[in-house]
Scaffold this active site. Structure first.
Site, PDB file in Angstrom:
ATOM      1  N   GLN A 142      -9.849   1.276   2.065  1.00  0.00           N
ATOM      2  CA  GLN A 142      -8.833   1.901   2.932  1.00  0.00           C
ATOM      3  C   GLN A 142      -9.523   2.667   4.060  1.00  0.00           C
ATOM      4  O   GLN A 142      -9.090   2.628   5.215  1.00  0.00           O
ATOM      5  CB  GLN A 142      -7.951   2.866   2.121  1.00  0.00           C
ATOM      6  CG  GLN A 142      -7.246   2.247   0.920  1.00  0.00           C
ATOM      7  CD  GLN A 142      -6.286   1.141   1.282  1.00  0.00           C
ATOM      8  OE1 GLN A 142      -5.670   1.178   2.347  1.00  0.00           O
ATOM      9  NE2 GLN A 142      -6.154   0.154   0.419  1.00  0.00           N
ATOM     10  N   TYR A 191      -6.839  -0.323  -7.088  1.00  0.00           N
ATOM     11  CA  TYR A 191      -6.239  -1.611  -6.711  1.00  0.00           C
ATOM     12  C   TYR A 191      -5.534  -1.559  -5.356  1.00  0.00           C
ATOM     13  O   TYR A 191      -5.428  -0.512  -4.755  1.00  0.00           O
ATOM     14  CB  TYR A 191      -5.368  -2.200  -7.811  1.00  0.00           C
ATOM     15  CG  TYR A 191      -4.137  -1.478  -8.298  1.00  0.00           C
ATOM     16  CD1 TYR A 191      -3.516  -0.461  -7.631  1.00  0.00           C
ATOM     17  CD2 TYR A 191      -3.576  -1.883  -9.523  1.00  0.00           C
ATOM     18  CE1 TYR A 191      -2.371   0.136  -8.128  1.00  0.00           C
ATOM     19  CE2 TYR A 191      -2.435  -1.290 -10.034  1.00  0.00           C
ATOM     20  CZ  TYR A 191      -1.830  -0.282  -9.329  1.00  0.00           C
ATOM     21  OH  TYR A 191      -0.709   0.289  -9.828  1.00  0.00           O
ATOM     22  N   GLU A 192      -5.126  -2.712  -4.915  1.00  0.00           N
ATOM     23  CA  GLU A 192      -4.518  -2.863  -3.582  1.00  0.00           C
ATOM     24  C   GLU A 192      -5.478  -2.365  -2.501  1.00  0.00           C
ATOM     25  O   GLU A 192      -5.081  -1.750  -1.515  1.00  0.00           O
ATOM     26  CB  GLU A 192      -3.193  -2.112  -3.551  1.00  0.00           C
ATOM     27  CG  GLU A 192      -2.251  -2.507  -2.423  1.00  0.00           C
ATOM     28  CD  GLU A 192      -2.044  -4.007  -2.298  1.00  0.00           C
ATOM     29  OE1 GLU A 192      -1.820  -4.667  -3.330  1.00  0.00           O
ATOM     30  OE2 GLU A 192      -2.132  -4.526  -1.169  1.00  0.00           O
ATOM     31  N   GLY A 193      -6.772  -2.690  -2.681  1.00  0.00           N
ATOM     32  CA  GLY A 193      -7.819  -2.201  -1.781  1.00  0.00           C
ATOM     33  C   GLY A 193      -8.335  -0.870  -2.272  1.00  0.00           C
ATOM     34  O   GLY A 193      -7.631   0.142  -2.169  1.00  0.00           O
ATOM     35  N   ARG A 203       0.822  -1.219   0.000  1.00  0.00           N
ATOM     36  CA  ARG A 203       0.000   0.000   0.000  1.00  0.00           C
ATOM     37  C   ARG A 203       0.847   1.254   0.000  1.00  0.00           C
ATOM     38  O   ARG A 203       0.472   2.264  -0.583  1.00  0.00           O
ATOM     39  CB  ARG A 203      -0.985  -0.045   1.174  1.00  0.00           C
ATOM     40  CG  ARG A 203      -1.999  -1.147   0.942  1.00  0.00           C
ATOM     41  CD  ARG A 203      -3.085  -1.277   1.985  1.00  0.00           C
ATOM     42  NE  ARG A 203      -4.069  -2.241   1.463  1.00  0.00           N
ATOM     43  CZ  ARG A 203      -5.143  -2.663   2.125  1.00  0.00           C
ATOM     44  NH1 ARG A 203      -5.396  -2.206   3.336  1.00  0.00           N
ATOM     45  NH2 ARG A 203      -5.972  -3.524   1.566  1.00  0.00           N
TER      46      ARG A 203
END
Lengths: 588, 588
Positions: free
Chosen positions: A440, A433-435, A293
């Site tokens: 978040q 992406y990546e959450g 992140r």
């Protein structure tokens, strides 16, 4: 695109603000200004000369699936070799596996120019680094010996396989199955989508890390395990051997990052090796999350930096209209765009965002080093709290700022012959992406804030207060907006706690506002530190006075133009979730 | 994409809010609910069944230059014929030229579904309508007779040629020349860029309106004249005759609106006919600006509407995670996205923006009818003030909301197989063309506000005040944020006036904030009117109660979540331009 590495900013941040070579962290003593300048200068040269010229090529050509193999754009292979050969892939990897053992902070710093110059190409590195970290943390001694040297050098690259057609955020819905084989390995079967670098022609082998459900693990995320699934199964000598039962079925046609092949992967009884404990795959994933992140949060501002540089160049070069106060350049039929206040407003908004984001990212990497190299639990708790803010806030704002940079180019910014559209299209994915950024915000509100009774956020607020009081009265006017913003944050936390107890949906409706409010406070903190450092140097007659004065003005710009957003976010949080939750789903 | 025309919203706005059939404007008496529902229903059907299915086709195929002629995407020709054959191109054109003579408001209303369904295809119509208006206003009787019937029917289409490689906003830099010929016509020579629909295969002739410099006009914009340059010169019978010396050299590869060919045009001594007075071309352009900018402002929310519909459908269908308050649908492994407050927040933000934007746009078209059909000078002054706000604010916000709609689709929103990326890429241009939004802010601050000593903005503020007082005490809580926002606007105007006298750059640094602040006040005004109308109907037991209650909630959402932005814009304006203007250009 042309790109210039902001080396002076790196140096200022590392040595005047963070003062890294005075920090008592193993490995930091070596990081004197000469050493960091040498490394960053070389990384910058590679970015400017090799990576940046390929950015548009990657966008134009994209990646394509040919006879079961994914082909990357022309020039990517040679550039990847240059990254590999220069040792850039293993800067912070362990020396026993071929790395240089440098701190996370240096890995972070060299990555910024790589991302600015060519976000898509850099993703091959980032994902491989993630696989390295996962195996380094959770692998057996045998797995480490086999995979880590190859991943450190990027002789082999890595992937992360989480998403499936029916499940993105909600990993409990995973259908990919793992069945135990007699030899202690596993057979992995299922379909994964959105797998970055799932297949390509840049490396001799690809190491897939795959989340799958093994028998007996129970429902939901509890039953998930993590497996190493190599494209080619290593032979006895550790070289790529038989082709595994894994295949890229499709390369997605995306809005941006065309140079990064996003693959649909089919696992058809592929041989996998359990990584870490059975049924503890989610825990293994979480340990890599801060790193991943932070990397995406960096994309948020690093692409904005490249776009800002292009906007700045255009504003200095393109001539339209006259300054309101009279012709700035009477020898020409028109003045450069930069005479116009609205153009300058946009450039200053971008500049003041980017420099704070860089400081926040470097500081967070510094905290990670404290956590990993000193085992400081408070540093670990603080960075865990800040990471969703860093990822969500920096990618939201970074996208906005990239769009603003495109705006300065006018109609020419909308034409694909120029670099601006690609920056916008590339930057967009970092919010997803990546959450996704909403996830978040949920992570921040639902997990990070309440952890240990809210200790980390109290520590953060105390840090802000200490910083506001750390400087003489000449900083009082400068820090006033930060004091106000941190009061707003404290008030927001109170409101959310009260809402959360009474009506969780109401609190959740304010989660994104909270994330942005914390982002502004964090950036205000960063600017206070930078401006204090710049003032100290100016007072001492050290450094480049013009550079330092620009810091004072840019910091002041952030404080007056961006920080008032904190009051807006507080007002929204205090308004509660009533209107958000009131409509019947069918009334939308 | 699938698209559903918001017919209930149209009806509510036209008949419950604007109450058009009671307005004493020529032509409005015919606009009873049955009549408008029939027209809008047909326009909606065409949009849903013919235009929307071609939206992705246009994006994928784009337009291409083949042997000197531009080819449009498959299906565009038939769809354009359907628009032509249905009489949709000439709704508000004069009956003597084949139009139906309906008010501008109806033309505006039917355009919304066309734009939502297929923004790129609709541009052929919009530009032709612009050319019609220019010739109708400034043409000779002969020119009108020759061109207007063909433009009204879109048998021929139109273009606007302003931009050149060296000049966009600053038209004083134009180099295209017009030389008088012996027969009273002109020879036009020069290069124009970014010409929408500059060439294509949808019509038998293309009528270019071209800004050029004729001898003797002086420097800058003063020397500019406007010329009619047909692709094929009409013969004696008014049919397309000899090919003129005009040619499309290139179709630009753009970020979006691929279905609209953006051409580079070469005029090589092409035959042109002077339109309006010599050297008064800029004035002629300005008379069309309100119409054109209203059209682009509509694109801002109409594309957001299409994106919102897609996001809503996805949020109702896609299942991830569980509601925080317990499973909403225990029969399934996960709940639909719409249970999540952060998803709802985004949908409500979009919905409350779009409905206010629609009201603002329809009201502005209503004011244009008042100005044109009744000759009301105050309506003309008011709409001239509001148009830059409508264009700038609605396209800025519309883009943000479209990005937010894309966010709801997660990773699937980034894939070009799905409609969301196109919406974002298409929406982006509306912030740039027809005067970039910074130019709108300059127009508002530098021209529209000071006109007639600020009478129009005072009238606008009085209108807001009257509206806030027009309703019973049960509306007091609802209108409180609007009262506050209009106070902020009044304060901002005072600050800007003071800054403008002392330091023009300082005022100009706040121009975009002023534009947004006015946008929020205008939208607050629209919501007050809509909510008052909904409450009246609810009290009277008239209409669909669920629909009306949704209006109350959506309006409240705008008031609590969007209107607080006015305080931010005021704070920025009051902070002045100091940090914006302080840096040396080389220090950026």
């Amino acid at each position: 695109m042309t790109y210039q590495t902001p080396l002076a900013d790196f140096d200022f941040l590392l040595h005047r603000v963070l003062k890294i070579s005075t920090q008592d962290i193993p490995g930091y003593a070596d990081l004197d200004p000469g050493f960091t300048a040498a490394i960053l200068g070389e990384a910058g040269k590679l970015s400017e000369q090799v990576l940046a010229p390929l950015n548009a090529v990657g966008d134009r050509e994209g990646c394509r699936l040919e006879n079961g193999v994914v082909r990357t754009p022309a020039g990517f292979r040679a550039a990847f070799d240059a990254l590999r050969d220069g040792g850039w892939t293993a800067l912070d990897c362990a020396p026993e596996f071929g790395g240089q053992g440098l701190p996370s902070l240096m890995h972070t710093a060299i990555n910024e120019p790589f991302v600015s110059a060519n976000m898509a190409l850099n993703m091959f590195l980032g994902l491989t680094h993630g696989a390295y970290s996962a195996i380094a943390t959770h692998g057996s001694a045998e797995q480490k010996a086999l995979f880590l040297p190859k991943l450190a050098s990027c002789q082999w690259t890595g992937t992360m396989n989480l998403t499936e057609p029916q499940c993105g955020t909600d990993l409990g819905l995973i259908r990919t199955r793992a069945e135990p084989a007699a030899d202690g390995t596993w057979r992995i079967t299922g379909t994964k989508i959105f797998i970055s670098a799932g297949d390509h022609d840049l490396a001799e082998n690809i190491i897939h890390l795959v989340l799958a459900k093994a028998p007996g693990g129970g429902e939901g995320t509890k039953g998930i395990s993590l497996f190493i699934v190599p494209k080619f199964l290593p032979d006895a000598a550790g070289n790529p051997g038989a082709l595994n039962a894994v295949q890229a079925l499709k390369v997605e046609h995306k809005m941006g990052i065309h140079g990064s092949p996003t693959c649909q992967m089919a696992y058809d009884g592929a041989t996998g090796f359990l990584l870490g404990d059975l049924h503890k795959g989610m825990r293994a994933m979480f340990t890599m999350m801060n790193e991943a992140r932070l990397g995406v949060g960096m994309q948020g501002y690093a692409v904005a930096e490249a776009a800002y540089q292009a906007a700045r160049a255009y504003a200095l070069d393109r001539r339209q209209g006259r300054a309101a106060t009279g012709a700035a350049d009477p020898t020409q039929p028109a003045d450069p765009l930069i005479v116009h206040p609205d153009i300058r407003r946009m450039l200053m908004d971008q500049k003041s965002f980017i420099e704070a984001a860089r400081a926040f990212t470097f500081w967070s990497a510094n905290l990670i080093d404290r956590a990993h190299r000193l085992g400081q639990a408070d540093a670990d708790a603080l960075v865990s709290l800040l990471i969703p803010v860093l990822k969500g806030f920096q990618t939201d704002m970074g996208f906005q700022m990239t769009v603003q940079a495109q705006q300065i180019w006018g109609g020419h910014g909308y034409i694909e012959d120029n670099p601006m559209s690609q920056f916008v299209r590339d930057a967009r994915i970092a919010m997803i992406y990546e959450g996704a950024n909403g996830v978040q915000a949920l992570d921040l509100l639902g997990r990070k804030l309440p952890a240990e009774g809210g200790r980390a956020v109290q520590a953060f607020l105390a840090l802000v207060q200490t910083e506001c009081q750390a400087h003489g009265p000449e900083m009082d006017a400068f820090t006033a907006p930060l004091k106000q913003a941190s009061k707003a944050l404290a008030a927001a936390l109170g409101t959310l706690m009260e809402q959360g107890a009474r009506d969780p949906d109401s609190a959740l409706a304010g989660s994104t506002d909270l994330l942005h409010l914390m982002g502004h406070v964090a950036f205000g903190l960063m600017w206070t530190r930078m401006v204090a450092a710049a003032q100290a140097d100016l007072a001492a007659g050290a450094g480049d006075a013009a550079f330092l004065r620009a810091k004072l003005i840019t910091g002041q710009h952030y404080m007056t133009r961006h920080l008032p957003l904190s009051a807006l976010h507080l007002a929204r949080i205090q308004s509660g979730g009533e209107t958000t939750m009131a409509l019947d789903p069918q009334a939308f």
